[in-house]
Design a protein around this motif. Structure first.
Motif, PDB file in Angstrom:
ATOM      1  N   SER A  13      49.627 -46.298  -8.009  1.00 53.69           N
ATOM      2  CA  SER A  13      50.320 -45.073  -7.620  1.00 53.69           C
ATOM      3  C   SER A  13      49.882 -44.461  -6.392  1.00 53.69           C
ATOM      4  CB  SER A  13      50.247 -44.006  -8.757  1.00 53.69           C
ATOM      5  OG  SER A  13      49.004 -43.505  -8.989  1.00 53.69           O
ATOM      6  N   GLN A  14      48.684 -44.791  -5.719  1.00 57.08           N
ATOM      7  CA  GLN A  14      48.254 -44.005  -4.603  1.00 57.08           C
ATOM      8  C   GLN A  14      48.363 -45.107  -3.282  1.00 57.08           C
ATOM      9  OE1 GLN A  14      45.787 -43.721  -7.278  1.00 57.08           O
ATOM     10  NE2 GLN A  14      46.709 -41.851  -7.410  1.00 57.08           N
ATOM     11  N   ARG A  15      49.600 -45.945  -3.629  1.00 51.86           N
ATOM     12  CA  ARG A  15      49.973 -46.968  -2.640  1.00 51.86           C
ATOM     13  C   ARG A  15      49.830 -46.506  -1.182  1.00 51.86           C
ATOM     14  NH1 ARG A  15      54.351 -50.273  -5.735  1.00 51.86           N
ATOM     15  NH2 ARG A  15      52.673 -51.894  -6.468  1.00 51.86           N
ATOM     16  N   GLY A  16      49.467 -47.063  -0.158  1.00 56.38           N
ATOM     17  CA  GLY A  16      49.619 -46.741   1.334  1.00 56.38           C
ATOM     18  C   GLY A  16      48.228 -46.161   1.847  1.00 56.38           C
ATOM     19  N   GLN A  17      47.231 -46.010   0.841  1.00 59.07           N
ATOM     20  CA  GLN A  17      45.953 -45.410   1.025  1.00 59.07           C
ATOM     21  C   GLN A  17      45.001 -46.711   1.090  1.00 59.07           C
ATOM     22  OE1 GLN A  17      44.521 -42.087  -1.180  1.00 59.07           O
ATOM     23  NE2 GLN A  17      46.447 -41.273  -1.473  1.00 59.07           N
ATOM     24  N   PRO A  18      44.046 -46.678   2.089  1.00 60.13           N
ATOM     25  CA  PRO A  18      43.199 -47.756   2.176  1.00 60.13           C
ATOM     26  C   PRO A  18      42.573 -48.199   0.902  1.00 60.13           C
ATOM     27  CG  PRO A  18      43.129 -46.300   4.108  1.00 60.13           C
ATOM     28  CD  PRO A  18      43.759 -45.444   3.022  1.00 60.13           C
ATOM     29  N   ALA A  19      42.299 -47.209   0.102  1.00 64.35           N
ATOM     30  CA  ALA A  19      41.279 -47.606  -1.096  1.00 64.35           C
ATOM     31  C   ALA A  19      42.080 -48.434  -2.425  1.00 64.35           C
ATOM     32  CB  ALA A  19      40.799 -46.234  -1.672  1.00 64.35           C
ATOM     33  N   ILE A  20      43.347 -48.593  -1.816  1.00 63.60           N
ATOM     34  CA  ILE A  20      44.043 -49.585  -2.745  1.00 63.60           C
ATOM     35  C   ILE A  20      44.776 -50.766  -1.835  1.00 63.60           C
ATOM     36  CG2 ILE A  20      46.375 -48.252  -2.758  1.00 63.60           C
ATOM     37  CD1 ILE A  20      44.730 -50.479  -5.560  1.00 63.60           C
ATOM     38  N   GLU A  21      45.180 -50.302  -0.595  1.00 60.95           N
ATOM     39  CA  GLU A  21      45.605 -51.297   0.342  1.00 60.95           C
ATOM     40  C   GLU A  21      44.768 -52.414   0.475  1.00 60.95           C
ATOM     41  OE1 GLU A  21      49.062 -51.747   0.571  1.00 60.95           O
ATOM     42  OE2 GLU A  21      49.465 -49.807  -0.540  1.00 60.95           O
ATOM     43  N   VAL A  22      43.526 -51.953   0.962  1.00 62.61           N
ATOM     44  CA  VAL A  22      42.637 -53.002   1.263  1.00 62.61           C
ATOM     45  C   VAL A  22      42.250 -53.984   0.090  1.00 62.61           C
ATOM     46  CG1 VAL A  22      40.164 -53.434   2.008  1.00 62.61           C
ATOM     47  CG2 VAL A  22      41.663 -51.713   3.371  1.00 62.61           C
ATOM     48  N   PRO A  23      42.061 -53.761  -1.057  1.00 56.64           N
ATOM     49  CA  PRO A  23      41.923 -54.425  -2.223  1.00 56.64           C
ATOM     50  C   PRO A  23      42.977 -55.297  -2.451  1.00 56.64           C
ATOM     51  CG  PRO A  23      40.861 -52.445  -2.705  1.00 56.64           C
ATOM     52  CD  PRO A  23      41.866 -52.075  -1.533  1.00 56.64           C
ATOM     53  N   ARG A  24      44.442 -54.867  -2.288  1.00 57.25           N
ATOM     54  CA  ARG A  24      45.518 -55.721  -2.427  1.00 57.25           C
ATOM     55  C   ARG A  24      45.510 -56.934  -1.312  1.00 57.25           C
ATOM     56  NH1 ARG A  24      50.443 -52.531  -2.128  1.00 57.25           N
ATOM     57  NH2 ARG A  24      51.669 -54.519  -3.153  1.00 57.25           N
ATOM     58  N   VAL A  38      36.240 -44.419  -9.147  1.00 56.62           N
ATOM     59  CA  VAL A  38      35.218 -43.310  -9.483  1.00 56.62           C
ATOM     60  C   VAL A  38      36.065 -42.286 -10.339  1.00 56.62           C
ATOM     61  CG1 VAL A  38      34.149 -41.426  -8.462  1.00 56.62           C
ATOM     62  CG2 VAL A  38      34.026 -43.717  -7.406  1.00 56.62           C
ATOM     63  N   TYR A  39      37.429 -42.367 -10.230  1.00 58.83           N
ATOM     64  CA  TYR A  39      38.241 -41.502 -10.894  1.00 58.83           C
ATOM     65  C   TYR A  39      39.118 -42.375 -11.792  1.00 58.83           C
ATOM     66  CZ  TYR A  39      36.799 -38.468  -7.317  1.00 58.83           C
ATOM     67  OH  TYR A  39      36.045 -37.747  -6.452  1.00 58.83           O
ATOM     68  N   TYR A  40      40.282 -41.616 -12.510  1.00 65.56           N
ATOM     69  CA  TYR A  40      41.090 -42.616 -13.261  1.00 65.56           C
ATOM     70  C   TYR A  40      40.507 -43.112 -14.598  1.00 65.56           C
ATOM     71  CZ  TYR A  40      42.691 -42.142  -8.464  1.00 65.56           C
ATOM     72  OH  TYR A  40      42.974 -41.968  -7.237  1.00 65.56           O
ATOM     73  N   PRO A  41      39.827 -42.177 -15.534  1.00 52.11           N
ATOM     74  CA  PRO A  41      39.316 -42.850 -16.671  1.00 52.11           C
ATOM     75  C   PRO A  41      40.252 -43.535 -17.765  1.00 52.11           C
ATOM     76  CG  PRO A  41      39.167 -40.508 -16.748  1.00 52.11           C
ATOM     77  CD  PRO A  41      39.961 -40.942 -15.266  1.00 52.11           C
TER      78      PRO A  41
END
Length: 94
Positions: A13-24, A38-41
């Motif tokens: 849901s945070q697409r476009g941010q490096p913390a998800i785009e780099v892993p993808r 760290v978040y999203y329990p």
């Protein structure tokens, strides 16, 4: 196949941010991603892989830890790395 733990990974849901785009991107390149948000329990899986809440909880070897945390937040995680390799991504606002 190389395993990359991603500390601070975000959700799709945070697409476009490096913390998800780099892993993808790394996943598409053939690496196995080990998500450590760290978040999203409530999240139990990311990118089709089980989520771990601490680096120390990851079973088996990890070839690299990719960190998406502010530099001031790193000390809380460093003791958990043991002898593992750390790659810090800086460039965001501290």
């Amino acid at each position: 196949m190389h395993r990359v733990a991603v500390l601070g990974i975000k959700t799709l849901s945070q697409r476009g941010q490096p913390a998800i785009e780099v892993p993808r991107y790394l996943e598409r390149a053939g690496l196995v991603i080990v998500p450590v948000p760290v978040y999203y329990p409530e999240v139990e899986t990311l990118l089709g892989q089980p989520v771990y809440r601490r680096l120390a909880d990851i079973p088996g070897p990890v070839d690299l830890v990719n960190v998406f945390r502010r530099p001031k937040d790193l000390p809380a995680h460093l003791d958990l790395l043991g002898g593992r390799c750390l790659a810090e991504r800086c460039g965001g606002k501290p």
